[in-house]
Motif scaffolding. Structure first.
Motif, PDB file in Angstrom:
ATOM      1  N   TYR A 259       0.796  -1.103  -0.160  1.00 28.95           N
ATOM      2  CA  TYR A 259      -0.132  -0.058   0.053  1.00 28.95           C
ATOM      3  C   TYR A 259       0.856   1.137  -0.074  1.00 28.95           C
ATOM      4  CZ  TYR A 259      -3.525   3.444   1.617  1.00 28.95           C
ATOM      5  OH  TYR A 259      -4.115   4.638   1.725  1.00 28.95           O
ATOM      6  N   GLU A 260       1.932   1.338   0.813  1.00 31.47           N
ATOM      7  CA  GLU A 260       2.824   2.483   0.919  1.00 31.47           C
ATOM      8  C   GLU A 260       3.543   2.540  -0.539  1.00 31.47           C
ATOM      9  OE1 GLU A 260       5.484   1.530   4.128  1.00 31.47           O
ATOM     10  OE2 GLU A 260       3.933   2.160   5.776  1.00 31.47           O
ATOM     11  N   LEU A 263       1.143   4.047  -2.806  1.00 34.86           N
ATOM     12  CA  LEU A 263       1.120   5.418  -2.644  1.00 34.86           C
ATOM     13  C   LEU A 263       2.242   6.362  -3.043  1.00 34.86           C
ATOM     14  CD1 LEU A 263      -0.341   5.695   1.017  1.00 34.86           C
ATOM     15  CD2 LEU A 263      -1.759   6.223  -0.829  1.00 34.86           C
ATOM     16  N   THR A 264       3.246   5.811  -2.847  1.00 32.83           N
ATOM     17  CA  THR A 264       4.475   6.492  -3.351  1.00 32.83           C
ATOM     18  C   THR A 264       4.396   6.670  -4.880  1.00 32.83           C
ATOM     19  OG1 THR A 264       5.948   5.560  -1.626  1.00 32.83           O
ATOM     20  CG2 THR A 264       7.303   6.492  -3.583  1.00 32.83           C
ATOM     21  N   TYR A 266       1.928   6.782  -6.854  1.00 38.64           N
ATOM     22  CA  TYR A 266       0.716   7.447  -6.937  1.00 38.64           C
ATOM     23  C   TYR A 266       1.236   9.107  -6.921  1.00 38.64           C
ATOM     24  CZ  TYR A 266      -3.718   9.692  -6.638  1.00 38.64           C
ATOM     25  OH  TYR A 266      -5.099  10.542  -6.788  1.00 38.64           O
ATOM     26  N   LEU A 358     -10.839   8.660  -0.726  1.00 38.83           N
ATOM     27  CA  LEU A 358      -9.390   7.824  -0.711  1.00 38.83           C
ATOM     28  C   LEU A 358      -9.471   6.992   0.537  1.00 38.83           C
ATOM     29  CD1 LEU A 358      -6.549  10.618  -1.245  1.00 38.83           C
ATOM     30  CD2 LEU A 358      -7.614   9.106  -2.760  1.00 38.83           C
TER      31      LEU A 358
END
Length: 366
Positions: A259-260, A263-264, A266, A358
């Motif tokens: 997930y991280e 996000l990075t 994104y 989100l």
């Protein structure tokens, strides 16, 4: 066979023994008993004949019936080995049921001796061990409860000694690393990673140096089960305060790391976009704004991040057009609308705006 009485001193010594004790001749017959044995026999009433002076103790054991017959036969076999000099000593525990009470437990001990006649005999003693047996049962039950609780933990748990030798692991860790053999006594780096030396970043060695808990995140899991593991090692100390081992708590954080990473990725895409993109939390405070957004507003990042939408865009625009739509977005709806805003050259500037909810790891809108 005939037997000459031993000296009064030896009889006195035997009587001083608090546990029921009898001497058997080479045939298994009782040739001497102490006072505790006599009291024990009297307590049996009519059933005392098999344990009385001159009785064939082995025959009584062999002919025993009822639920304890197997214990009696085992005792007979063990005593025979002592009398035949096949074994110098024999011990076994056995229960003694009492109506309306818990079982009493005894330890039968048979020690070989040489009789004055030159034959081999045996000293048979019955020691009550009910308290220690009960204590052992309670410990076993408590241990079973602790082990069940230990195994019910969804994260991996391993207890190491001071030299990183495994003392115990829980079921989760066995399943993760596909462990089906003996673990106790093996070094953790050997069992889990097939290494001869500790891992380059070992949380337990870091904890040894710092004296406190240490956490590391590893991107490896052997045994065909790849993923991210967060490992927290906490020192265990003895009564003197010295480190005697380590408790390692392993948590699968593969989902969080993925997930991280998303996000990075994104964030990189968002930052490079010409679209005006920003993110706010449930308090309508800015948590992110890309360069295009900041440039359009002629604001620096410090003037936006950590401030509320009302502070950045003005309370009138926020209350009239933005707030009700943000509330819908935080309820999980995608909101699209035309936002009218005063332009610097006069008139109204219209901007097409979309609010996307989100969602975090748990599926909740953040």
């Amino acid at each position: 066979m005939s037997f000459d009485p031993i000296s009064s001193l030896c009889k006195s010594i035997l009587d001083a023994t608090p546990n029921p004790t009898a001497v058997l001749d080479c045939t298994g017959s009782i040739i001497l008993i102490n006072r505790a044995w006599e009291e024990f026999a009297r307590g049996l009433g009519p059933a005392s004949e098999p344990v009385a002076m001159g009785s064939d103790y082995l025959a009584a054991c062999e002919g025993s019936t009822g639920p304890l017959a197997s214990y009696a036969r085992n005792a007979c076999a063990g005593i025979k080995k002592v009398l035949s000099s096949s074994s110098p000593r024999f011990e076994m525990e056995y229960p003694c049921p009492e109506e309306g009470h818990e079982h009493r437990w005894f330890l039968l001990q048979a020690q070989g001796i040489d009789l004055p006649s030159g034959d081999r005999g045996a000293v048979v003693t019955h020691v009550e061990v009910s308290d220690s047996k009960r204590h052992g049962f309670l410990l076993h039950r408590e241990k079973a409860v602790l082990q069940d609780s230990f195994d019910a933990i969804g994260d991996g748990i391993v207890v190491l000694d001071a030299e990183l030798r495994i003392q115990t692991v829980n079921r989760t860790l066995r399943e993760w690393f596909r462990l089906d053999g003996k673990c106790r006594g093996r070094k953790c780096h050997d069992l889990f990673y097939g290494r001869d030396v500790p891992c380059e970043i070992c949380p337990s060695l870091l904890a040894r140096e710092s004296g406190t808990g240490e956490r590391v995140v590893k991107c490896d899991r052997p045994g065909g089960y790849p993923g991210w593991l967060e490992v927290l090692s906490t020192p265990l100390r003895d009564a003197s305060g010295r480190i005697s081992g380590y408790l390692e708590h392993l948590r699968d954080v593969t989902g969080r790391k993925e997930y991280e990473e998303r996000l990075t990725e994104y964030a990189r895409a968002v930052e490079g976009s010409d679209e005006l993109i920003a993110a706010v939390d449930r308090n309508h405070v800015y948590t992110m704004a890309n360069t295009a957004y900041l440039k359009n507003r002629a604001l620096s990042r410090m003037e936006v991040i950590g401030r509320t939408v009302a502070e950045v865009l003005g309370p009138e625009l926020y209350e009239g057009q933005i707030r009700p739509r943000l509330d819908k977005a935080f309820q999980g709806q995608t909101v699209e609308f035309e936002m009218g805003q005063g332009a610097s050259e006069g008139g109204i500037r219209s901007t097409r705006v979309r609010y996307y909810p989100l969602k975090g790891e748990g599926g909740q809108v953040e």
